[in-house]
Design a protein around this motif. Structure first.
Motif, PDB file in Angstrom:
ATOM      1  N   ASP A  56       8.292 -12.471  -2.856  1.00  0.00           N
ATOM      2  CA  ASP A  56       8.514 -13.107  -1.559  1.00  0.00           C
ATOM      3  C   ASP A  56       7.263 -13.311  -0.716  1.00  0.00           C
ATOM      4  N   TYR A  57       6.131 -12.704  -1.069  1.00  0.00           N
ATOM      5  CA  TYR A  57       4.947 -12.864  -0.223  1.00  0.00           C
ATOM      6  C   TYR A  57       4.524 -14.331  -0.175  1.00  0.00           C
ATOM      7  N   VAL A  58       3.976 -14.758   0.971  1.00  0.00           N
ATOM      8  CA  VAL A  58       3.693 -16.168   1.217  1.00  0.00           C
ATOM      9  C   VAL A  58       2.742 -16.768   0.195  1.00  0.00           C
ATOM     10  N   GLU A  59       1.875 -15.955  -0.404  1.00  0.00           N
ATOM     11  CA  GLU A  59       0.956 -16.420  -1.431  1.00  0.00           C
ATOM     12  C   GLU A  59       1.076 -15.522  -2.653  1.00  0.00           C
ATOM     13  N   PRO A  60       0.821 -16.066  -3.835  1.00  0.00           N
ATOM     14  CA  PRO A  60       0.896 -15.232  -5.048  1.00  0.00           C
ATOM     15  C   PRO A  60      -0.161 -14.123  -5.013  1.00  0.00           C
ATOM     16  N   VAL A  61       0.231 -12.925  -5.451  1.00  0.00           N
ATOM     17  CA  VAL A  61      -0.693 -11.791  -5.526  1.00  0.00           C
ATOM     18  C   VAL A  61      -0.624 -11.229  -6.937  1.00  0.00           C
ATOM     19  N   ASP A  62      -1.801 -11.072  -7.577  1.00  0.00           N
ATOM     20  CA  ASP A  62      -1.781 -10.555  -8.949  1.00  0.00           C
ATOM     21  C   ASP A  62      -1.539  -9.052  -8.959  1.00  0.00           C
ATOM     22  N   ASP A  63      -1.068  -8.563 -10.088  1.00  0.00           N
ATOM     23  CA  ASP A  63      -0.700  -7.149 -10.213  1.00  0.00           C
ATOM     24  C   ASP A  63      -1.885  -6.222  -9.963  1.00  0.00           C
ATOM     25  N   LYS A  64      -3.060  -6.586 -10.478  1.00  0.00           N
ATOM     26  CA  LYS A  64      -4.233  -5.724 -10.323  1.00  0.00           C
ATOM     27  C   LYS A  64      -4.577  -5.504  -8.860  1.00  0.00           C
ATOM     28  N   THR A  65      -4.521  -6.573  -8.073  1.00  0.00           N
ATOM     29  CA  THR A  65      -4.816  -6.451  -6.636  1.00  0.00           C
ATOM     30  C   THR A  65      -3.837  -5.523  -5.950  1.00  0.00           C
ATOM     31  N   LEU A  66      -2.540  -5.664  -6.272  1.00  0.00           N
ATOM     32  CA  LEU A  66      -1.522  -4.821  -5.647  1.00  0.00           C
ATOM     33  C   LEU A  66      -1.695  -3.360  -6.035  1.00  0.00           C
ATOM     34  N   ILE A  67      -1.947  -3.097  -7.310  1.00  0.00           N
ATOM     35  CA  ILE A  67      -2.100  -1.715  -7.772  1.00  0.00           C
ATOM     36  C   ILE A  67      -3.333  -1.081  -7.143  1.00  0.00           C
ATOM     37  N   GLU A  68      -4.473  -1.813  -7.114  1.00  0.00           N
ATOM     38  CA  GLU A  68      -5.688  -1.262  -6.507  1.00  0.00           C
ATOM     39  C   GLU A  68      -5.477  -0.997  -5.020  1.00  0.00           C
ATOM     40  N   SER A  69      -4.763  -1.886  -4.344  1.00  0.00           N
ATOM     41  CA  SER A  69      -4.480  -1.668  -2.921  1.00  0.00           C
ATOM     42  C   SER A  69      -3.614  -0.421  -2.723  1.00  0.00           C
ATOM     43  N   ALA A  70      -2.658  -0.221  -3.626  1.00  0.00           N
ATOM     44  CA  ALA A  70      -1.802   0.970  -3.537  1.00  0.00           C
ATOM     45  C   ALA A  70      -2.618   2.241  -3.754  1.00  0.00           C
TER      46      ALA A  70
END
Length: 435
Positions: A56-70
């Motif tokens: 649902d996020y307004v722009e696509p986010v790759d898995d690596k970015t999300l995991i590193e942010s977490a």
């Protein structure tokens, strides 16, 4: 689809937590205990959030970015010194401990959401621009940084050597914020500086602790003794605004002045976090008096040295209370290019004092000050030069005509001048230790 994704992510979480895939369906007591130790509800919530962002996020986010942010989020919630090191940060850390890295030349931490200057490093753009220990950086190039995080703030301060950056600084509670423009440079840190203050009295300044600092310091002391044409009567070790560095450097410097006993020990939850370091039998000064200068910019490894020499009664500690960074960070590689910097233990001085959030209290409190000779006094003494028709000064020798008279040490550095006076007193009293 989201439910299937959440279940798959939960299974991944089980594997990351150490449960082998072949045991995923077993119902043994060991498995039940392992399941009970996992925060299943929280992991499901994490998986749901991950899936929601992906869908649902307004722009696509790759898995690596999300995991590193977490991962960054988990570490930033622990303490100001634990962090995730991406490829650039990991490489900078490895290069920095060897004495050369890019940037402004400041050691920083977090305080109330702002970046706090722990200490500017000698002979760097930050020091030349006038940054001081305790300064808060509230804007970088006019961008507010409160809540941005230390890693992201540091990335903003990095850049190509020769480019300029503007920092907005808050100094003290009564002073308005002001801007400082600094030109980035490749920082090459000379961790050891030395000179003779007076015949018999040496001075060594350590700007930070690198892997070779102990060896470099001992070479500097040997050179001082050579220029003195004999052993030193006493030494001033200057650790002011030294933000720390590698533990081995601190242990080596402390060991150089001690002949026995404990230097520092660490304690944490895991077995390999418990370490103890003891001194060898040789004192490079052969018992000559030692004064150590510290201030609020003296942190971590500097505090280990000051605490060890103070507890062992080997030195007089002068200056102001140190920073109070007494935690141990372990670099845990994740792969070939990334790592975690994780706080795993606390430092303790030989007497069992924790440095963390306490710092080292000096034996002699010595606030920074400025010595100014009295000028324009109401009544000045009459000198030969004031008399009518006095003889002119003899023309100076050609060799001396271009020399400038050196400033008195008290004008150059009042704290250092006072430390030298204490050192002379110890020498006169014949104290080999800070009794």
């Amino acid at each position: 689809m989201r439910r299937h994704f959440a279940q798959r992510l939960c299974l991944t979480a089980f594997l990351l937590a150490g449960l082998p895939l072949s045991h995923a369906e077993e119902s043994t007591p060991a498995k039940l205990q392992a399941d009970a130790d996992l925060p299943l509800e929280e992991l499901r919530s994490f998986a749901d959030v991950f899936g929601r962002i992906k869908d649902d996020y307004v722009e696509p986010v790759d898995d690596k970015t999300l995991i590193e942010s977490a991962i960054r989020g988990m570490l930033s919630g622990l303490d100001p010194h634990s962090s995730y090191l991406d490829a650039d940060a990991y490489r900078d850390l490895q290069v920095g401990t060897s004495g050369e890295f890019g940037g402004l030349g400041i050691e920083v931490g977090l305080e109330n959401g702002f970046v706090k200057v722990i200490a500017p490093i000698d002979d760097t753009p930050a020091q030349r621009a006038g940054l001081q220990a305790g300064d808060l950086i509230i804007r970088i190039d006019d961008k507010p940084i409160k809540g941005l995080g230390l890693d992201e703030s540091v990335k903003l301060m990095r850049g190509k050597p020769g480019t300029k950056i503007q920092l907005t600084i808050m100094r003290g509670s009564n002073q308005s914020p002001f801007d400082v423009s600094i030109e980035r440079a490749v920082i090459q840190v000379e961790s050891v500086k030395s000179r003779m203050l007076e015949p018999g009295y040496g001075y060594v300044r350590l700007t930070n602790f690198q892997a070779h600092t102990s060896d470099d310091m001992q070479k500097a002391l040997t050179a001082l003794e050579k220029s003195n044409e004999g052993p030193l009567k006493g030494l001033i070790l200057d650790l002011r605004n030294n933000p720390g560095g590698v533990l081995s450097g601190a242990v080596g410097v402390s060991d150089a002045f001690l002949t026995e006993g404990l230097i520092v020990y660490t304690q944490g939850r895991v077995k390999n976090s418990k370490m103890q370091f003891d001194a060898g039998p040789d004192d490079i000064l052969d018992g000559a008096p030692l004064v150590v200068l510290v201030n609020g910019g003296s942190a971590s490894a500097s505090e280990i040295v000051a605490g060890a020499l103070q507890d062992q009664k080997r030195a007089i500690i002068m200056g102001t209370r140190t920073f109070g960074k007494g935690s141990v960070q372990t670099i845990v590689p994740i792969d070939d290019s990334t790592a975690l910097k994780l706080t795993t233990a606390r430092y303790y001085t030989p007497s069992g004092r924790s440095i963390q959030a306490q710092g080292i209290e000096p034996d002699i409190l010595l606030q920074p000050g400025e010595f100014k000779p009295i000028e324009n006094a109401t009544l000045k003494p009459v000198k030969e030069a004031d008399l009518m028709r006095h003889l002119d000064e003899e023309a100076p020798d050609e060799a001396k005509s271009g020399e400038e008279e050196p400033k008195p040490l008290a004008i150059e550095d009042l704290q250092l001048s006072e430390a030298l006076n204490v050192l002379k007193g110890l020498t006169i009293l014949g104290h080999s230790k800070a009794d």
